[in-house]
Design an enzyme around this catalytic site. Structure first.
Site, mmCIF file in Angstrom:
data_model
loop_
_atom_site.group_PDB
_atom_site.id
_atom_site.type_symbol
_atom_site.label_atom_id
_atom_site.label_comp_id
_atom_site.label_asym_id
_atom_site.label_seq_id
_atom_site.Cartn_x
_atom_site.Cartn_y
_atom_site.Cartn_z
ATOM 1 N N ALA A 41 68.857 80.542 74.867
ATOM 2 C CA ALA A 41 68.808 80.018 73.499
ATOM 3 C C ALA A 41 69.125 78.534 73.468
ATOM 4 O O ALA A 41 68.477 77.758 72.749
ATOM 5 C CB ALA A 41 69.781 80.791 72.613
ATOM 6 N N SER A 83 65.004 73.979 80.771
ATOM 7 C CA SER A 83 64.838 74.995 81.808
ATOM 8 C C SER A 83 63.618 75.839 81.478
ATOM 9 O O SER A 83 63.261 76.009 80.306
ATOM 10 C CB SER A 83 66.071 75.897 81.886
ATOM 11 O OG SER A 83 65.838 77.013 82.720
ATOM 12 N N TYR A 102 72.320 81.079 77.322
ATOM 13 C CA TYR A 102 71.722 80.000 78.109
ATOM 14 C C TYR A 102 70.273 79.776 77.685
ATOM 15 O O TYR A 102 69.855 78.641 77.446
ATOM 16 C CB TYR A 102 71.799 80.344 79.600
ATOM 17 C CG TYR A 102 71.217 79.285 80.498
ATOM 18 C CD1 TYR A 102 71.930 78.130 80.791
ATOM 19 C CD2 TYR A 102 69.942 79.437 81.056
ATOM 20 C CE1 TYR A 102 71.393 77.152 81.631
ATOM 21 C CE2 TYR A 102 69.400 78.470 81.882
ATOM 22 C CZ TYR A 102 70.126 77.333 82.169
ATOM 23 O OH TYR A 102 69.591 76.362 82.985
ATOM 24 N N ASP A 115 83.761 63.512 78.259
ATOM 25 C CA ASP A 115 83.301 64.844 77.863
ATOM 26 C C ASP A 115 82.298 64.658 76.733
ATOM 27 O O ASP A 115 82.688 64.418 75.587
ATOM 28 C CB ASP A 115 84.489 65.690 77.405
ATOM 29 C CG ASP A 115 84.073 67.080 76.936
ATOM 30 O OD1 ASP A 115 82.860 67.387 76.961
ATOM 31 O OD2 ASP A 115 84.960 67.856 76.538
ATOM 32 N N ASN A 135 71.477 65.327 81.047
ATOM 33 C CA ASN A 135 71.347 66.370 82.064
ATOM 34 C C ASN A 135 72.491 67.378 82.071
ATOM 35 O O ASN A 135 72.335 68.483 82.607
ATOM 36 C CB ASN A 135 71.247 65.704 83.442
ATOM 37 C CG ASN A 135 71.410 66.686 84.566
ATOM 38 O OD1 ASN A 135 70.499 67.452 84.870
ATOM 39 N ND2 ASN A 135 72.579 66.686 85.194
#
Length: 351
Positions: free
Chosen positions: A204, A189, A202, A110, A137
Site C-alpha cells: 500500500a 517497488s 508495504y 529522520d 529512497n
C-alpha cells in the site's frame, strides 16, 4: 428513471467505443515511436552530464541508496547523504569521494519528521548552493498476514517512512529543483503494482508512492523530471529480512524473507544503481529492474486475477499443510535453501 438509465447506458457505450478508437489509433504509433527510440536513439544518447551536479539522497547509509551514491559519485556528482545513522553515512561519504565525488555532505536526519526533512534540504542548499537531483529512497519493509498483527497502530511507521519520508523532502526541495530544472528520483517497488500476500502495508505504501509521483509528474510538466524506480528483489535490508514485525518492532525475520522472496532471483544492487543512474540521465519516467519483472506490469493491467491467484498460491500456505510453509519457501528449500541467495544476504544482519 428508465430514460435516465437508457441515457447513462448510451453515454457509457459511447465512451467505450471512443476509448477503443483512441487506443487503436494511439497504440501502434506509440509502439513504433518507442521501438525507434530504443533501437536508434537511446543507444547513442549521451544523457545528462552529472559532473558538478548536486544530488541529495535519503536512505543513503545502506542498500540501494548507498550504491546510488557511489554511482552518482562515479559520474562526478556531489552528494548529500541523509539517513539516521551518522557513522554509516560517513563511511559511504568516504567511499563516494574515493570514487570521484568532488564534495560530499553528511546530514544525519529522520526524514519522517517534517522539520528534519526541511533541515536536510536546507543544509544541502547552504553547503552546495544548489540542488539538481533529489533521490527519495528511504524505506522499510514489512511481511506478515494482516490478521496476525498484534500492534496495528505501529504499522503507521511503514507509511511514514515509505510515503511521507519521500513526500516531505520533495516538498521542501521542489522550489530548488524547479530553479535547476532538475530531477526527482523516487524508489517505489514492483510490489506497489500488485497484491503480494503478506505485504499489505508495504504494498500500500509503495502504491501510494507511485500514484503520488505520477500525479506530481503531471503537475510539474517539463519543469522537473520525475523518475519512478520499481525494482524487484535486489540485495538490501529487505532481502536480508529486516522489516517491521507483527508486533510493530523493527527486526530481522529470515523466515519471512524466505517466504516472500522465495526462489525468485535476487539482483546485485551495484547493477541496479548503474541501470538507474543511466536511466535518470536519459530522462526515463520509470525504471524496472531486474528486467524480467517488466511483464508483471502488463499482466497486472490485462489479467489482475492471475496475479491474485499466483499470490495466493505462492505465498499463502494451505491449512492442510503439516509444516505450514508456503509454496514459495518449499520451492526455495527444494533448490538449495539459503544457498540460493547471494552470499552477502545469507544470515547477515546489518545494523
Amino acid at each position: 428513471m428508465a430514460r435516465q438509465a437508457l441515457t447513462n447506458g448510451f453515454l457509457g457505450g459511447f465512451m467505450y467505443v471512443g476509448l477503443a478508437l483512441v487506443l487503436l489509433a494511439y497504440l501502434p504509433v506509440a509502439f513504433l515511436c518507442r521501438l525507434v527510440y530504443r533501437l536508434l536513439i537511446r543507444p547513442f544518447a549521451a544523457g545528462e552530464d552529472l559532473r558538478g551536479k548536486v544530488v541529495l539522497i535519503t536512505g543513503a547509509s545502506s542498500g540501494i541508496g548507498e550504491h546510488l551514491a557511489y554511482e552518482y559519485a562515479r559520474k562526478g556528482a556531489c552528494v548529500a547523504l541523509v539517513a539516521r545513522t551518522e557513522i554509516a553515512l560517513r563511511a559511504v561519504a568516504k567511499t563516494a569521494r574515493e570514487l570521484g565525488a568532488p564534495d560530499t555532505l553528511v546530514v544525519p536526519a529522520d526524514i519522517t519528521d517534517v522539520d528534519e526533512a526541511k533541515r536536510a534540504v536546507e543544509e544541502t542548499l547552504a553547503h552546495f548552493g544548489k540542488l539538481n537531483h533529489l533521490v527519495a529512497n528511504a524505506g522499510v519493509w514489512s511481511s506478515c498476514f494482516f490478521e496476525e498483527i498484534t500492534n496495528v497502530s505501529a504499522f503507521q511507521n511503514v507509511m511514514d517512512l515509505n510515503f511521507w519520508g519521500a513526500v516531505y523532502p520533495t516538498y521542501f526541495a521542489l522550489p530548488y529543483l524547479k530553479a535547476s530544472r532538475g530531477n526527482i528520483v523516487v524508489t517505489a517497488s514492483v510490489a506497489g503494482r500488485g497484491p503480494v500476500a503478506r505485504m499489505s502495508f508495504y504494498n500500500a505504501s509503495k502504491a501510494a508512492v507511485i500514484r503520488f509521483y505520477e500525479t506530481l509528474r503531471a503537475e510539474l510538466g517539463p519543469h522537473v523530471r520525475v523518475t519512478i524506480l520499481m525494482p524487484g528483489y535486489v540485495v538490501s535490508n529487505l532481502t536480508m529480512g529486516k522489516g517491521v514485525q507483527k508486533d510493530g518492532n523493527v527486526g530481522f525475520d529470515e523466515d519471512a524473507r524466505d517466504i516472500n522472496v522465495g526462489p525468485l532471483p535476487v539482483g546485485r544492487t551495484e547493477t541496479l544503481a548503474e541501470v538507474v543512474v543511466a536511466s535518470v540521465r536519459r530522462g526515463d519516467s520509470y525504471v524496472t529492474w531486474p528486467g524480467w519483472y517488466w511483464p508483471f506490469h502488463m499482466v497486472m493491467c490485462a489479467a489482475p486475477e492471475l496475479v491474485d491467484c499466483f499470490s495466493r498460491a505462492f505465498y499463502v500456505s494451505k491449512s492442510s499443510d503439516k509444516d505450514g510453509d508456503a509454496l514459495s519457501k518449499k520451492i526455495l528449500m527444494a533448490v538449495g535453501g539459503d544457498k540460493f541467495y547471494p552470499k552477502n544476504i545469507r544470515s547477515s544482519q546489518p545494523q
